[in-house]
Design a protein around this motif. Structure first.
Motif, PDB file in Angstrom:
ATOM      1  N   LYS A  19       4.279   8.377  11.352  1.00 42.44           N
ATOM      2  CA  LYS A  19       5.667   8.432  10.884  1.00 42.44           C
ATOM      3  C   LYS A  19       6.146   7.114  10.293  1.00 42.44           C
ATOM      4  O   LYS A  19       7.291   7.038   9.815  1.00 42.44           O
ATOM      5  N   VAL A  20       5.320   6.081  10.370  1.00 43.55           N
ATOM      6  CA  VAL A  20       5.706   4.790   9.803  1.00 43.55           C
ATOM      7  C   VAL A  20       5.571   4.869   8.281  1.00 43.55           C
ATOM      8  O   VAL A  20       4.538   5.301   7.766  1.00 43.55           O
ATOM      9  N   PRO A  21       6.610   4.479   7.543  1.00 48.17           N
ATOM     10  CA  PRO A  21       6.572   4.619   6.081  1.00 48.17           C
ATOM     11  C   PRO A  21       5.394   3.877   5.443  1.00 48.17           C
ATOM     12  O   PRO A  21       4.948   2.839   5.928  1.00 48.17           O
ATOM     13  N   VAL A  22       4.914   4.449   4.368  1.00 48.15           N
ATOM     14  CA  VAL A  22       3.875   3.806   3.565  1.00 48.15           C
ATOM     15  C   VAL A  22       4.555   2.791   2.654  1.00 48.15           C
ATOM     16  O   VAL A  22       5.491   3.128   1.921  1.00 48.15           O
ATOM     17  N   VAL A  23       4.096   1.542   2.701  1.00 51.75           N
ATOM     18  CA  VAL A  23       4.704   0.505   1.874  1.00 51.75           C
ATOM     19  C   VAL A  23       3.894   0.233   0.606  1.00 51.75           C
ATOM     20  O   VAL A  23       4.331  -0.523  -0.256  1.00 51.75           O
ATOM     21  N   GLY A  24       2.734   0.846   0.495  1.00 52.48           N
ATOM     22  CA  GLY A  24       1.942   0.665  -0.716  1.00 52.48           C
ATOM     23  C   GLY A  24       0.584   1.318  -0.598  1.00 52.48           C
ATOM     24  O   GLY A  24       0.162   1.713   0.497  1.00 52.48           O
ATOM     25  N   SER A  25      -0.067   1.490  -1.722  1.00 47.80           N
ATOM     26  CA  SER A  25      -1.444   1.977  -1.752  1.00 47.80           C
ATOM     27  C   SER A  25      -2.171   1.210  -2.848  1.00 47.80           C
ATOM     28  O   SER A  25      -1.575   0.399  -3.549  1.00 47.80           O
ATOM     29  N   HIS A 187      -6.371   4.404   0.400  1.00 48.92           N
ATOM     30  CA  HIS A 187      -6.044   3.374   1.394  1.00 48.92           C
ATOM     31  C   HIS A 187      -4.544   3.103   1.346  1.00 48.92           C
ATOM     32  O   HIS A 187      -4.044   2.509   0.398  1.00 48.92           O
ATOM     33  N   ARG A 188      -3.839   3.532   2.362  1.00 45.82           N
ATOM     34  CA  ARG A 188      -2.389   3.353   2.396  1.00 45.82           C
ATOM     35  C   ARG A 188      -2.029   2.192   3.316  1.00 45.82           C
ATOM     36  O   ARG A 188      -2.648   2.002   4.362  1.00 45.82           O
ATOM     37  N   ARG A 189      -1.014   1.436   2.931  1.00 47.01           N
ATOM     38  CA  ARG A 189      -0.558   0.284   3.712  1.00 47.01           C
ATOM     39  C   ARG A 189       0.718   0.642   4.460  1.00 47.01           C
ATOM     40  O   ARG A 189       1.622   1.268   3.904  1.00 47.01           O
ATOM     41  N   HIS A 190       0.770   0.212   5.738  1.00 43.76           N
ATOM     42  CA  HIS A 190       1.945   0.427   6.571  1.00 43.76           C
ATOM     43  C   HIS A 190       2.391  -0.901   7.164  1.00 43.76           C
ATOM     44  O   HIS A 190       1.585  -1.817   7.346  1.00 43.76           O
ATOM     45  N   VAL A 197       7.255  -8.944  16.097  1.00 40.88           N
ATOM     46  CA  VAL A 197       6.003  -9.227  15.394  1.00 40.88           C
ATOM     47  C   VAL A 197       5.804  -8.175  14.310  1.00 40.88           C
ATOM     48  O   VAL A 197       5.884  -6.969  14.575  1.00 40.88           O
ATOM     49  N   GLN A 198       5.573  -8.630  13.099  1.00 39.88           N
ATOM     50  CA  GLN A 198       5.294  -7.715  11.999  1.00 39.88           C
ATOM     51  C   GLN A 198       3.849  -7.264  12.062  1.00 39.88           C
ATOM     52  O   GLN A 198       2.925  -8.070  11.986  1.00 39.88           O
ATOM     53  N   ARG A 199       3.652  -5.985  12.251  1.00 38.77           N
ATOM     54  CA  ARG A 199       2.310  -5.421  12.332  1.00 38.77           C
ATOM     55  C   ARG A 199       2.043  -4.618  11.072  1.00 38.77           C
ATOM     56  O   ARG A 199       2.858  -3.796  10.669  1.00 38.77           O
ATOM     57  N   GLU A 200       0.898  -4.859  10.469  1.00 41.14           N
ATOM     58  CA  GLU A 200       0.505  -4.174   9.252  1.00 41.14           C
ATOM     59  C   GLU A 200      -0.870  -3.542   9.451  1.00 41.14           C
ATOM     60  O   GLU A 200      -1.706  -4.102  10.159  1.00 41.14           O
TER      61      GLU A 200
END
Length: 232
Positions: A19-25, A187-190, A197-200
């Motif tokens: 459910k965490v938004p995708v910020v990029g691919s 490959h999607r980035r979250h 803490v920013q977790r990616e």
């Protein structure tokens, strides 16, 4: 065919990585060419590795326990179109419950090296007999947020094996086309802020006859490093 149940993918309360938004691919990056995914090309890449750097080395830690060494097997099954064999962990595991993972686990004192540990764990978890497996190399260690220092061991696997799941650890085993995983368009980035803490992380959702296989976290990170290794 029955659909997969919606299994929790994290022990963190109120957190579902799906459910965490995708910020990029990364559809702008080139996929690994099909010829580079063939057995001889994969062997040659490890025999004469390029100069490269892994993209993902360590996750932010969320435990204070001492680091432990582990090894996983990245089993490339040599069908006419190669696949990677993955497992889904059972929902009651103490770490990474319900997540999609490579066969693997902690390195024991009796293991000669990371390859031996990965082969032993693959046999214990899913009954993948070593006679079908040819280890061709290793990727750099990947450190998980749960303090495991994981060595990914890459292997070619001849078809014809029969899997027997260890029911306490493995809920399911399945295969995903290697070409799909080595195409950064998938490959999607979250990104997610947890306790300041920013977790990616990456995710690589794959849909088969049973539903969506949500590949994310450490497994996706190691696959991303494998992509970088092959396209360097």
């Amino acid at each position: 065919m029955s659909q997969l149940p919606l299994t929790p993918l994290s022990k963190l309360s109120n957190f579902d990585p799906r459910k965490v938004p995708v910020v990029g691919s990364d559809a702008h990056l080139l996929a690994v060419a099909a010829a580079q995914l063939l057995p001889n090309a994969l062997r040659a890449r490890f025999q004469n590795p390029p100069v490269w750097q892994p993209e993902v080395r360590a996750e932010p830690r969320f435990t204070d326990r001492a680091p432990r060494h582990a090894a996983v097997l990245i089993p490339i099954v040599l069908h006419s179109q190669p696949t990677i064999l993955l497992t889904q962990r059972t929902a009651h595991m103490s770490s990474h419950a319900g997540q999609i993972a490579f066969p693997g686990g902690k390195v024991d004192a009796t293991d000669a090296d990371a390859s031996a540990a990965a082969l032993r764990e693959a046999w214990e978890e899913v009954g993948l007999a070593p006679g079908y497996v040819e280890v061709i190399g290793e990727l750099p260690a990947y450190v998980t947020g749960t303090a495991f220092i994981v060595t990914p061991v890459v292997a070619l696997v001849q078809p014809g094996f029969t899997l027997v799941h260890q029911p306490e650890e493995v809920a399911d085993a399945f295969e995903v086309p290697l070409a799909f995983l080595m195409d950064p368009a998938h490959h999607r980035r979250h990104a997610f802020d947890w306790e300041g803490v920013q977790r990616e992380w990456f995710s690589m959702p794959y849909t088969d006859a049973r539903g969506e296989r949500f590949i994310w976290g450490a497994t996706a990170g190691m696959l991303r490093n494998f992509y970088r290794f092959l396209c360097a």
